[in-house]
Design a protein around this motif. Structure first.
Motif, PDB file in Angstrom:
ATOM      1  N   ASN A   1       7.652   8.619   3.318  1.00 31.55           N
ATOM      2  CA  ASN A   1       6.243   8.656   2.889  1.00 31.55           C
ATOM      3  C   ASN A   1       5.827   7.375   2.181  1.00 31.55           C
ATOM      4  O   ASN A   1       4.683   7.262   1.743  1.00 31.55           O
ATOM      5  CB  ASN A   1       5.950   9.909   2.031  1.00 31.55           C
ATOM      6  CG  ASN A   1       6.341   9.760   0.566  1.00 31.55           C
ATOM      7  OD1 ASN A   1       6.958   8.778   0.168  1.00 31.55           O
ATOM      8  ND2 ASN A   1       5.991  10.746  -0.230  1.00 31.55           N
TER       9      ASN A   1
ATOM     10  N   ARG B   1       0.836  -1.194   0.000  1.00 31.89           N
ATOM     11  CA  ARG B   1       0.000   0.000   0.000  1.00 31.89           C
ATOM     12  C   ARG B   1       0.877   1.252   0.000  1.00 31.89           C
ATOM     13  O   ARG B   1       1.917   1.265   0.649  1.00 31.89           O
ATOM     14  CB  ARG B   1      -0.903   0.010   1.242  1.00 31.89           C
ATOM     15  CG  ARG B   1      -2.027  -0.990   1.133  1.00 31.89           C
ATOM     16  CD  ARG B   1      -2.380  -1.636   2.454  1.00 31.89           C
ATOM     17  NE  ARG B   1      -2.866  -2.991   2.236  1.00 31.89           N
ATOM     18  CZ  ARG B   1      -4.055  -3.286   1.728  1.00 31.89           C
ATOM     19  NH1 ARG B   1      -4.897  -2.315   1.423  1.00 31.89           N
ATOM     20  NH2 ARG B   1      -4.411  -4.532   1.533  1.00 31.89           N
ATOM     21  N   TYR B   2       0.429   2.254  -0.724  1.00 39.41           N
ATOM     22  CA  TYR B   2       1.149   3.521  -0.766  1.00 39.41           C
ATOM     23  C   TYR B   2       0.127   4.638  -0.620  1.00 39.41           C
ATOM     24  O   TYR B   2      -0.835   4.705  -1.383  1.00 39.41           O
ATOM     25  CB  TYR B   2       1.896   3.661  -2.105  1.00 39.41           C
ATOM     26  CG  TYR B   2       2.564   5.001  -2.294  1.00 39.41           C
ATOM     27  CD1 TYR B   2       3.730   5.311  -1.610  1.00 39.41           C
ATOM     28  CD2 TYR B   2       2.021   5.971  -3.131  1.00 39.41           C
ATOM     29  CE1 TYR B   2       4.338   6.552  -1.761  1.00 39.41           C
ATOM     30  CE2 TYR B   2       2.619   7.212  -3.284  1.00 39.41           C
ATOM     31  CZ  TYR B   2       3.783   7.488  -2.595  1.00 39.41           C
ATOM     32  OH  TYR B   2       4.377   8.709  -2.744  1.00 39.41           O
ATOM     33  N   PHE B   3       0.341   5.482   0.384  1.00 41.98           N
ATOM     34  CA  PHE B   3      -0.648   6.531   0.663  1.00 41.98           C
ATOM     35  C   PHE B   3       0.086   7.728   1.241  1.00 41.98           C
ATOM     36  O   PHE B   3       0.615   7.663   2.349  1.00 41.98           O
ATOM     37  CB  PHE B   3      -1.680   5.999   1.662  1.00 41.98           C
ATOM     38  CG  PHE B   3      -2.808   6.950   1.966  1.00 41.98           C
ATOM     39  CD1 PHE B   3      -3.508   7.574   0.941  1.00 41.98           C
ATOM     40  CD2 PHE B   3      -3.181   7.207   3.280  1.00 41.98           C
ATOM     41  CE1 PHE B   3      -4.562   8.450   1.226  1.00 41.98           C
ATOM     42  CE2 PHE B   3      -4.237   8.063   3.570  1.00 41.98           C
ATOM     43  CZ  PHE B   3      -4.926   8.685   2.539  1.00 41.98           C
ATOM     44  N   ALA B   4       0.128   8.803   0.484  1.00 46.72           N
ATOM     45  CA  ALA B   4       0.877   9.995   0.906  1.00 46.72           C
ATOM     46  C   ALA B   4       0.060  11.231   0.560  1.00 46.72           C
ATOM     47  O   ALA B   4       0.384  11.964  -0.368  1.00 46.72           O
ATOM     48  CB  ALA B   4       2.236  10.019   0.217  1.00 46.72           C
ATOM     49  N   PRO B   5      -1.043  11.445   1.297  1.00 44.28           N
ATOM     50  CA  PRO B   5      -1.998  12.485   0.901  1.00 44.28           C
ATOM     51  C   PRO B   5      -1.631  13.907   1.305  1.00 44.28           C
ATOM     52  O   PRO B   5      -2.368  14.831   0.976  1.00 44.28           O
ATOM     53  CB  PRO B   5      -3.272  12.051   1.638  1.00 44.28           C
ATOM     54  CG  PRO B   5      -2.756  11.419   2.895  1.00 44.28           C
ATOM     55  CD  PRO B   5      -1.476  10.718   2.492  1.00 44.28           C
TER      56      PRO B   5
ATOM     57  N   LEU C   1       7.494   5.927  -0.529  1.00 40.11           N
ATOM     58  CA  LEU C   1       8.017   5.799  -1.893  1.00 40.11           C
ATOM     59  C   LEU C   1       9.071   4.703  -2.008  1.00 40.11           C
ATOM     60  O   LEU C   1       9.047   3.914  -2.957  1.00 40.11           O
ATOM     61  CB  LEU C   1       8.625   7.142  -2.331  1.00 40.11           C
ATOM     62  CG  LEU C   1       9.254   7.167  -3.724  1.00 40.11           C
ATOM     63  CD1 LEU C   1       8.182   7.099  -4.800  1.00 40.11           C
ATOM     64  CD2 LEU C   1      10.099   8.421  -3.912  1.00 40.11           C
TER      65      LEU C   1
ATOM     66  N   ASP D   1      -2.604   5.927   9.312  1.00 40.39           N
ATOM     67  CA  ASP D   1      -2.725   6.852   8.177  1.00 40.39           C
ATOM     68  C   ASP D   1      -3.425   8.141   8.583  1.00 40.39           C
ATOM     69  O   ASP D   1      -3.255   9.175   7.926  1.00 40.39           O
ATOM     70  CB  ASP D   1      -3.474   6.187   7.014  1.00 40.39           C
ATOM     71  CG  ASP D   1      -2.563   5.276   6.201  1.00 40.39           C
ATOM     72  OD1 ASP D   1      -1.340   5.532   6.191  1.00 40.39           O
ATOM     73  OD2 ASP D   1      -3.069   4.328   5.576  1.00 40.39           O
TER      74      ASP D   1
ATOM     75  N   PHE E   1       1.005  17.147  -4.565  1.00 38.19           N
ATOM     76  CA  PHE E   1      -0.199  16.614  -3.924  1.00 38.19           C
ATOM     77  C   PHE E   1      -0.594  15.332  -4.644  1.00 38.19           C
ATOM     78  O   PHE E   1      -0.994  15.359  -5.811  1.00 38.19           O
ATOM     79  CB  PHE E   1      -1.325  17.647  -4.032  1.00 38.19           C
ATOM     80  CG  PHE E   1      -2.604  17.266  -3.326  1.00 38.19           C
ATOM     81  CD1 PHE E   1      -2.595  16.807  -2.017  1.00 38.19           C
ATOM     82  CD2 PHE E   1      -3.822  17.376  -3.983  1.00 38.19           C
ATOM     83  CE1 PHE E   1      -3.782  16.465  -1.366  1.00 38.19           C
ATOM     84  CE2 PHE E   1      -5.016  17.048  -3.340  1.00 38.19           C
ATOM     85  CZ  PHE E   1      -4.989  16.592  -2.032  1.00 38.19           C
ATOM     86  N   ALA E   2      -0.442  14.209  -3.971  1.00 40.74           N
ATOM     87  CA  ALA E   2      -0.717  12.903  -4.592  1.00 40.74           C
ATOM     88  C   ALA E   2      -1.474  12.036  -3.598  1.00 40.74           C
ATOM     89  O   ALA E   2      -0.929  11.087  -3.046  1.00 40.74           O
ATOM     90  CB  ALA E   2       0.595  12.252  -5.007  1.00 40.74           C
ATOM     91  N   PRO E   3      -2.752  12.381  -3.346  1.00 41.46           N
ATOM     92  CA  PRO E   3      -3.473  11.738  -2.242  1.00 41.46           C
ATOM     93  C   PRO E   3      -4.065  10.359  -2.549  1.00 41.46           C
ATOM     94  O   PRO E   3      -4.640   9.744  -1.660  1.00 41.46           O
ATOM     95  CB  PRO E   3      -4.604  12.736  -1.973  1.00 41.46           C
ATOM     96  CG  PRO E   3      -4.897  13.323  -3.319  1.00 41.46           C
ATOM     97  CD  PRO E   3      -3.550  13.414  -4.007  1.00 41.46           C
ATOM     98  N   THR E   4      -3.909   9.881  -3.775  1.00 41.48           N
ATOM     99  CA  THR E   4      -4.544   8.601  -4.155  1.00 41.48           C
ATOM    100  C   THR E   4      -3.988   7.435  -3.326  1.00 41.48           C
ATOM    101  O   THR E   4      -2.776   7.275  -3.212  1.00 41.48           O
ATOM    102  CB  THR E   4      -4.322   8.338  -5.656  1.00 41.48           C
ATOM    103  OG1 THR E   4      -4.824   9.455  -6.389  1.00 41.48           O
ATOM    104  CG2 THR E   4      -5.017   7.063  -6.098  1.00 41.48           C
ATOM    105  N   TYR E   5      -4.900   6.635  -2.794  1.00 37.78           N
ATOM    106  CA  TYR E   5      -4.511   5.446  -2.008  1.00 37.78           C
ATOM    107  C   TYR E   5      -4.225   4.317  -2.991  1.00 37.78           C
ATOM    108  O   TYR E   5      -5.116   3.870  -3.715  1.00 37.78           O
ATOM    109  CB  TYR E   5      -5.668   5.075  -1.084  1.00 37.78           C
ATOM    110  CG  TYR E   5      -5.357   3.968  -0.107  1.00 37.78           C
ATOM    111  CD1 TYR E   5      -4.821   4.251   1.136  1.00 37.78           C
ATOM    112  CD2 TYR E   5      -5.612   2.640  -0.422  1.00 37.78           C
ATOM    113  CE1 TYR E   5      -4.538   3.248   2.050  1.00 37.78           C
ATOM    114  CE2 TYR E   5      -5.331   1.623   0.484  1.00 37.78           C
ATOM    115  CZ  TYR E   5      -4.794   1.933   1.709  1.00 37.78           C
ATOM    116  OH  TYR E   5      -4.516   0.939   2.605  1.00 37.78           O
ATOM    117  N   VAL E   6      -2.981   3.846  -3.022  1.00 34.32           N
ATOM    118  CA  VAL E   6      -2.586   2.826  -4.007  1.00 34.32           C
ATOM    119  C   VAL E   6      -2.504   1.461  -3.326  1.00 34.32           C
ATOM    120  O   VAL E   6      -1.878   1.313  -2.278  1.00 34.32           O
ATOM    121  CB  VAL E   6      -1.212   3.169  -4.627  1.00 34.32           C
ATOM    122  CG1 VAL E   6      -0.753   2.057  -5.564  1.00 34.32           C
ATOM    123  CG2 VAL E   6      -1.272   4.499  -5.359  1.00 34.32           C
ATOM    124  N   VAL E   7      -3.158   0.467  -3.944  1.00 34.56           N
ATOM    125  CA  VAL E   7      -3.008  -0.918  -3.501  1.00 34.56           C
ATOM    126  C   VAL E   7      -2.369  -1.675  -4.656  1.00 34.56           C
ATOM    127  O   VAL E   7      -2.883  -1.654  -5.778  1.00 34.56           O
ATOM    128  CB  VAL E   7      -4.364  -1.544  -3.135  1.00 34.56           C
ATOM    129  CG1 VAL E   7      -4.165  -2.981  -2.665  1.00 34.56           C
ATOM    130  CG2 VAL E   7      -5.042  -0.720  -2.056  1.00 34.56           C
TER     131      VAL E   7
END
Lengths: 396, 396
Positions: free
Chosen positions: A256, A5-9, A258, A169, B7-13
C-alpha cells in the motif's frame, strides 16, 4: 523536485466474521446490484460465497455470480465480466478471493466505464480516468491488491501471452474485508508463494536509487521479519490465527506504499517485471517465479551498492562480515534460505523449468521489448543484463 | 464480533518544496475559493504563507486569509472562521500549521455545512454527517491531525473551559503536504512536546484490552524507537533533514491507525483525556501535559498486566529483570528518562503547577464528569483512580 506520494484510501475491516459486514459496507458505498467475482470452487466449498450472498440478501442487494478467475488472470475472462456487468446493469463489483480475483475485478471495473478496449490500460495506450466501485473479501495473503493501485492481467489473445500491469490510484478498492480465518485452508505451497510475494513487494521497494530514510527502512525490515517468522508458524499450524493475521496485515501494508514512504522513485521492480514475462510464457505461480529469480537479480546488481545489502543482512539476520561485499553475498544466501524454508524455488530448475539458450534469448527479448525497454531503479537493466540474470537463474 | 477498522484516506505528498504543489492539489480537489487558516506570525515570517498564496495564484484560485489559531484552539475562533468562510463563499479550507490550525480548521469544516451549533459535535449532542473539504500543509510534527479522524477544541465560552475532541472519519483531510524543512525552525521545547505527543499516540494504542497482535506491536515499537532516536538528533541539530523527516512520518503514522491494526478497542486514551482536562484548566502544552501525567498513570494501572510493560521495556530498552513487576517499574522509569531527554516534565511540579488538594479534587471531578464518566480500556478508571493519578503526578 522529487516528491514522494502515499495514498491508501481503502477502508479495512479486520477480524473473525468480518465478511458478515459486506452487505452493510456495500450499502454504505451505494451499491444496489453487485457482480460477485471469484475464482474456482474453494469459496463455494467453504460456504464463504453462501455467507456473502446471505449478507447481501439481508441488506436487499441483488447480485450476479461470476466465477472462473485463475492465477495469472486472463483478459478473455475480463471481457466476459465486462459484458455480464453491463448486461445485468450492475453498479458495484465485489471480488471474493486472492490477487487473481481482485486483479481481474479491477480490470472489469476499468472496462465497464470505458468506451474503448480495456487492454488499452495495460498496453500503455491509455490511462483509466474513471472506474466502477470495487470492494474485496480477501482469502489469500499475497498480492496486496486489496490496498494497492496495481492490477496485472495476462493477454491470452496474443501468442505468446503478454502479462502486464496497470497502475492507477483509481484501482484502489473502496473497502477490503480481512478475516484471517478465511486463509486457514490455504495450502502450504500457496502460503509460501504468497509470503514470498509479500516479502518481494517490500524488497523491491527497499532497493531504490536516491535518498533513503532509516525509519522507512525500519518499517520494511519489521515487516520482512514478521512475514518470515509468521510464514513458518502458518506452515507448521495452518490454523494459527495470529500468524495468519500477521501475514494478512503484512500483505496489505507491503503493497500500500508504507514501505516506500519518502522514496520518490517507488522502488526497483525489475524482479516483478522479469517474473511477469516468465509467467506469461510458462504460467508459473507468481511468488515462486519471484523467488526463482531474486537471488540471480541480486548477484547481478549488488556491486551497485554492496552496503545496501549488507545493511539489510545485518538488520534481518545479524550478519557481520569484514567487508560489505562479503556481507552482501551472505545476505543473498540467507534470503534464499528463507525462500527455501517457505518451500519455494531459488532457481528455474527448482521451478521445474529447463531453458535452452534459445529459450533464454526469447525470454530476454520479450523482457526488454526487443531491446527497447530498460528496467529497474537500484540498477538499470538493459537486454544483456536481463539475459545474464535469466542465464544465472537457469543455472541454479 | 469485535472488528477492527483501519481507514487512512489522506493523500500525502512528501519532500522538499512539496508546498509548491498545493495549488495543483486544491484544483484537483475541486477548490475555487480557499479559506487559508493558520496560526501566528511564523508562517508569515518564514514566507511560507507567501509561497502558498503564490501557488494558489498560479492556479487561478482565490483565497481569504484567516490567522490566529493558538495552541489549545478556541471555539470562539472556530465561530469566526465559520462566519468568514460563509461570508466569503469559500469552498475549501487549507490549514497551514500544526495541530492547532488543523484541529481548528476541522471544526470550521464541520461547522460551515451544519445548521446547528458546531459545539454539538464536541459536546456529544450530535455527530458530523458532512464536512467541507480540507487540506493541510504541516509545519509541526506532533498531533498527527493531518491523517487522523480527531479534532480537539477548547470551549472558551464556558468557565472553566472545556477541552474535548470530536472523532469522525469525515475529519480526515483530503490531502497533507509534508515537507520536513518546514519544521527546521520548530523550537527545542515544541520539538520535545510534539515528539512526546507522537509517542503517546502509539503508547495509548499499545495499552489495550483483548487480543494482541505481535506484528502491530512491532510496528508500534519501531515507531517509538525511531521517534526517540530522531528527536535527540533534531534537538542536537534542528536542520537534520532525515531526523525531521522521520518525526514527520512517525507523527502521521502514529495517529492514522497503523499502530492499532487488528485492535478492536482502539486503545486506552486515559492520559489524553486527563491531559485535556488539565490543559482546559491550566493551558499547558499538550505534549508536556501528557509526559507530566503518563508515569503516574502507568504506576496506577500497571498491576492490571505487568507483562505488557515488561514486554515493551524489553523491546524498547532491552530491560531484563527477575520478575515482570520489576521490569515494569524499570520500563516506566526508562520512558520518563526519554521524556526528560526531550526536555519534558514528568510531574506537575516540573510543569510549573502546584495543585492544592482542592485543585486536585476539582480536576478529578471535571475529568470524571462528577463521577459520571469512566475512562480507559487497559484499565477502567473511575473518579478515585483519576484523583489518585493526579495526586501522584502532583507529588513529582
Amino acid at each position: 523536485m522529487a516528491l514522494s506520494r502515499y495514498f491508501a484510501p481503502t477502508y479495512v475491516v479486520f477480524g473473525r466474521g468480518a465478511e458478515e459486514e459486506c452487505g452493510t459496507l456495500l450499502r454504505e458505498n451505494g451499491a444496489t446490484k453487485v457482480l460477485i467475482h471469484f475464482g474456482g470452487g474453494s469459496v463455494v466449498r467453504s460456504s464463504l460465497l453462501a455467507r456473502v450472498e446471505k449478507s447481501l440478501e439481508e441488506r436487499n442487494l441483488s447480485f450476479v455470480e461470476f466465477g472462473g478467475a485463475k492465477p495469472n488472470p486472463r483478459l478473455s475472462l475480463v471481457r466476459e465480466g465486462i459484458e455480464l456487468y453491463k448486461k445485468e446493469k450492475c453498479d458495484f463489483i465485489l471480488a471474493v478471493g486472492g490477487g487473481s480475483a481482485i486483479d481481474s475485478a479491477k480490470a472489469i471495473a476499468y472496462g465497464v466505464v470505458y468506451d474503448g478496449d480495456v487492454w488499452d490500460f495495460y498496453s500503455g495506450k491509455s490511462s483509466p480516468e474513471k472506474v466502477a466501485p470495487l470492494g474485496v473479501i480477501l482469502t489469500l495473503s499475497a498480492t496486496g491488491s486489496e490496498m494497492s493501485n496495481s492490477s496485472v492481467i495476462t493477454n491470452d489473445e496474443k501468442t505468446p501471452n503478454d502479462k502486464v500491469g496497470c497502475n492507477s490510484d483509481l484501482g484502489r478498492p473502496r473497502f477490503a474485508i480481512l478475516n484471517p480465518e478465511l486463509t486457514f485452508s490455504v495450502s502450504a505451497y500457496q502460503t509460501g508463494s504468497g509470503s514470498t510475494d509479500i516479502m518481494m513487494h517490500t524488497l523491491e521497494r527497499f532497493f531504490h536509487s536516491g535518498e533513503r530514510f532509516e525509519y522507512t527502512d525500519e518499517n520494511a525490515i519489521t515487516l520482512l521479519k514478521s512475514v518470515w517468522k509468521n510464514t513458518l508458524r502458518a506452515l507448521k499450524n495452518p490454523e494459527d490465527y495470529e500468524a495468519r493475521a500477521a501475514l494478512m496485515w503484512a500483505g496489505s501494508l507491503s503493497h500500500n506504499g508504507l514501505t516506500a514512504a519518502g522514496n520518490p522513485t517507488g522502488g526497483d521492480w525489475s524482479c516483478h517485471r522479469l517474473e511477469h514475462e516468465l509467467s506469461a510464457l510458462y504460467d508459473v505461480a507468481h511468488g515462486a517465479g519471484l523467488s526463482a529469480i531474486w537471488g540471480s537479480w541480486a548477484r547481478h546488481v549488488c556491486d551497485t551498492d554492496y552496503s545496501r545489502f549488507a545493511y539489510l543482512g545485518w538488520k534481518m539476520f545479524g550478519i557481520h562480515e569484514k567487508t560489505d561485499k562479503e556481507a552482501c553475498i551472505k545476505t543473498i544466501e540467507a534470503f534464499e534460505d528463507v525462500f527455501r524454508s517457505f518451500g519455494m524455488p531459488v532457481g528455474l530448475h527448482e521451478l521445474g523449468l529447463e531453458l535452452s539458450p534459445a529459450d533464454i534469448e526469447a525470454l530476454a527479448l520479450k523482457s526488454s521489448w526487443n531491446g527497447q525497454r530498460v528496467l529497474g531503479d537500484f540498477m538499470k537493466l538493459g537486454h544483456e543484463d536481463m539475459k545474464a540474470i535469466f542465464t544465472e537463474a537457469n543455472r541454479r
